[in-house]
Design a protein around this motif. Structure first.
Motif, PDB file in Angstrom:
ATOM      1  N   PRO A   1     -79.674   0.627   4.199  1.00 46.02           N
ATOM      2  CA  PRO A   1     -80.174   0.614   5.576  1.00 46.02           C
ATOM      3  C   PRO A   1     -80.496   2.028   6.062  1.00 46.02           C
ATOM      4  O   PRO A   1     -79.856   3.001   5.653  1.00 46.02           O
ATOM      5  N   ILE A   2     -81.485   2.117   6.928  1.00 45.40           N
ATOM      6  CA  ILE A   2     -81.843   3.411   7.502  1.00 45.40           C
ATOM      7  C   ILE A   2     -80.677   3.903   8.362  1.00 45.40           C
ATOM      8  O   ILE A   2     -80.167   3.164   9.208  1.00 45.40           O
ATOM      9  N   PRO A   3     -80.207   5.141   8.137  1.00 45.22           N
ATOM     10  CA  PRO A   3     -79.077   5.653   8.924  1.00 45.22           C
ATOM     11  C   PRO A   3     -79.362   5.601  10.421  1.00 45.22           C
ATOM     12  O   PRO A   3     -80.471   5.921  10.861  1.00 45.22           O
TER      13      PRO A   3
ATOM     14  N   GLY B   1     -81.003  12.775  11.724  1.00 45.38           N
ATOM     15  CA  GLY B   1     -80.679  13.959  10.931  1.00 45.38           C
ATOM     16  C   GLY B   1     -80.003  13.672   9.616  1.00 45.38           C
ATOM     17  O   GLY B   1     -79.876  14.576   8.777  1.00 45.38           O
ATOM     18  N   LEU B   2     -79.546  12.432   9.393  1.00 51.70           N
ATOM     19  CA  LEU B   2     -78.915  12.099   8.122  1.00 51.70           C
ATOM     20  C   LEU B   2     -79.976  11.880   7.051  1.00 51.70           C
ATOM     21  O   LEU B   2     -81.104  11.469   7.330  1.00 51.70           O
TER      22      LEU B   2
ATOM     23  N   ASP C   1     -80.008  12.797  -2.437  1.00 51.13           N
ATOM     24  CA  ASP C   1     -79.995  12.008  -1.205  1.00 51.13           C
ATOM     25  C   ASP C   1     -81.225  12.238  -0.337  1.00 51.13           C
ATOM     26  O   ASP C   1     -81.344  11.622   0.729  1.00 51.13           O
ATOM     27  N   LYS C   2     -82.156  13.083  -0.780  1.00 49.39           N
ATOM     28  CA  LYS C   2     -83.287  13.448   0.065  1.00 49.39           C
ATOM     29  C   LYS C   2     -84.483  12.511  -0.078  1.00 49.39           C
ATOM     30  O   LYS C   2     -85.366  12.491   0.780  1.00 49.39           O
ATOM     31  N   VAL C   3     -84.548  11.780  -1.190  1.00 52.06           N
ATOM     32  CA  VAL C   3     -85.648  10.836  -1.410  1.00 52.06           C
ATOM     33  C   VAL C   3     -85.057   9.447  -1.559  1.00 52.06           C
ATOM     34  O   VAL C   3     -84.140   9.237  -2.349  1.00 52.06           O
ATOM     35  N   LEU C   4     -85.610   8.493  -0.821  1.00 53.45           N
ATOM     36  CA  LEU C   4     -85.013   7.165  -0.765  1.00 53.45           C
ATOM     37  C   LEU C   4     -85.087   6.438  -2.103  1.00 53.45           C
ATOM     38  O   LEU C   4     -84.102   5.881  -2.580  1.00 53.45           O
TER      39      LEU C   4
END
Length: 474
Positions: A68-70, A74-75, A364-367
């Motif tokens: 799920p989208i945080p 900023g996360l 963690d920067k690319v989904l």
């Protein structure tokens, strides 16, 4: 770009690439020289193009549907918990509490509690705030007693029901492969867990366990075929007894393990997510792919007693497969677990793997970095088809429980395990630090993995037979 520079280059087809490859091979066989083979006989070509795929990408329904989208700005878009295991064993709750608090203060943000139901959770989990971490329960015995004790602790914390995230890592099918456990008992436990924890929307109680087959030496398509085969049988039986599909699917938790075949393990996790999504659609239940929690462990099967340093490397690549494949909780097993018990150093190194991949490798920067890769998509198509055939075979043979009661599942996995171990001895397969770039002979005691009964299917290791033949004790 204002200048469309790519217009200066003519489009190339796969046949153009093949023509150039054959020219460079200078008469050598394309198949013998450049096609390799992954586990289970899946052939890997040296390159793939859009032409290798059909009208759609096989994994298109789950592209970027990982977590799920945080909700907080900023996360990073890619989220997973760094999970550590807590088992009281012969130690008391006070000493274990110090260890888990230290773990949570040094990188971990998830716990898996291996419980019997006799523990004092007020002591074991002193100063633990469930609102800020994921918590998974792995009952060692008396599942409903464990559930009662855990729920009592949650109520004592007066936590918001929506903030309890995690689940029960318990699947009656795989439990029955190590202990005598019958379907009617297991389904009754699942029904009670579904009702008991229904008020906690983010705490899942219906686990599909693929990991056990992996740790026992099974192949990827066997893991998914048997895991989903058992799940489908459970769903049929539960719905017959009045349990709603909505309650079942909103409580599904996937549990898997990842080995050392980097790309195939990524694909395995993606295919599992796609399959549960499609199975829900078949039952006419709408399921959001990114809402499916996925608990993933690194592999016990892949580890050796001969080379601990290489075990650390294996843990790292396996953790990368887990993250890119779509885990939402990651447990990196200590690299010395093959020795029987782990040192504090190994536990710390295991915990650090996830932190480094997040904080220094920026995973963690690319989904979903693997989305749209021709290689990943084609491999997923092949694995998906094999799994579907496997599920149909399970159904044709009378279902998972019928096959298990006849010990057919256990016999197949054991045969696969033995064949893979023998290939290591003969040199047909290579394992660095074991039969390639070998270390000096080491002591290798016999693992306590004896299967005294035909119904048992225990964890094992790829290098076990080789170690016993080549240890300094032999």
């Amino acid at each position: 770009m204002r200048d469309k520079l790519f217009e200066d280059f003519r489009a190339t087809s796969k046949s153009d690439w093949m023509e150039q490859v054959l020219k460079d091979l200078k008469g050598k066989s394309f198949e013998d020289t450049l096609i390799s083979q992954a586990e289970g006989g899946i052939h890997i070509k040296p390159f793939y193009t859009r032409e290798d795929l059909g009208a759609e990408f096989p994994l298109s329904t789950i592209h970027n549907q990982v977590n799920p989208i945080p909700s907080l700005p900023g996360l990073s878009p890619r989220q997973w918990s760094n999970t550590v295991r807590v088992a009281v064993g012969e130690q008391n709750e006070v000493s274990e509490n110090k260890k888990l608090i230290n773990a949570l203060q040094t990188g971990a943000d998830g716990l898996v509690l291996s419980l019997t139901g006799k523990e004092d959770l007020a002591v074991l989990l002193k100063d633990v705030e469930p609102s800020y971490i994921q918590i998974f329960i792995e009952p060692k015995d008396h599942v409903l007693n464990v559930a009662e004790v855990f729920e009592a602790w949650l109520e004592s914390k007066n936590v918001d029901l929506n903030d309890v995230i995690g689940g029960f890592l318990w699947d009656p099918a795989t439990v029955s492969l190590t202990l005598e456990f019958y379907r009617s008992e297991g389904l009754e436990v699942i029904k009670k867990l579904l009702v008991q924890f229904e008020k906690y929307p983010n705490f899942k109680t219906f686990t599909i366990d693929f990991a056990h087959y992996h740790h026992a030496g099974g192949l990827s398509f066997q893991e998914l075929s048997y895991g989903f085969g058992a799940f489908l049988e459970h769903v049929d039986r539960l719905t017959e007894e009045g349990v709603s599909l909505e309650l079942i699917f909103k409580n599904v938790l996937l549990k898997s393990a990842v080995g050392s075949d980097f790309f195939l393990e990524i694909v395995k996790l993606k295919v599992a997510r796609m399959l549960i999504f499609q199975i829900a659609n078949l039952f006419k239940h709408k399921l959001d792919p990114k809402s499916i929690p996925f608990y993933v462990q690194t592999s016990y099967w892949s580890k050796s007693k001969f080379d601990m340093d290489t075990n650390m490397l294996r843990n790292t690549t396996e953790a990368m497969s887990a993250i890119i494949g779509g885990c939402t909780a990651l447990e990196v097993l200590p690299h010395d677990l093959s020795m029987g018990s782990s040192r504090d150093f190994a536990s710390r190194m295991a915990r650090n793997v996830s932190s480094i991949l997040k904080e220094e490798a920026y995973l963690d920067k690319v989904l979903d970095p693997a989305a749209g890769s021709y290689y990943i998509e084609k491999l997923a198509e092949e694995l998906f088809n094999r799994v579907i055939n496997g599920i149909l075979t399970v159904d044709a043979e009378g279902g998972w429980w019928s096959m298990s009661s006849l010990h057919d599942i256990q016999a197949e996995i054991k045969e696969t395990r033995s064949q893979r171990q023998d290939e290591l001895i003969s040199g047909q397969s290579v394992k660095v630090g074991v039969n390639k770039y070998k270390q000096e002979k080491a002591n290798a005691s016999i693992d306590d993995e004896s299967e005294m009964f035909d119904y048992q299917l225990n964890w094992s290791r790829h290098a076990l037979k080789y170690e016993l033949l080549n240890s300094s004790n032999s």
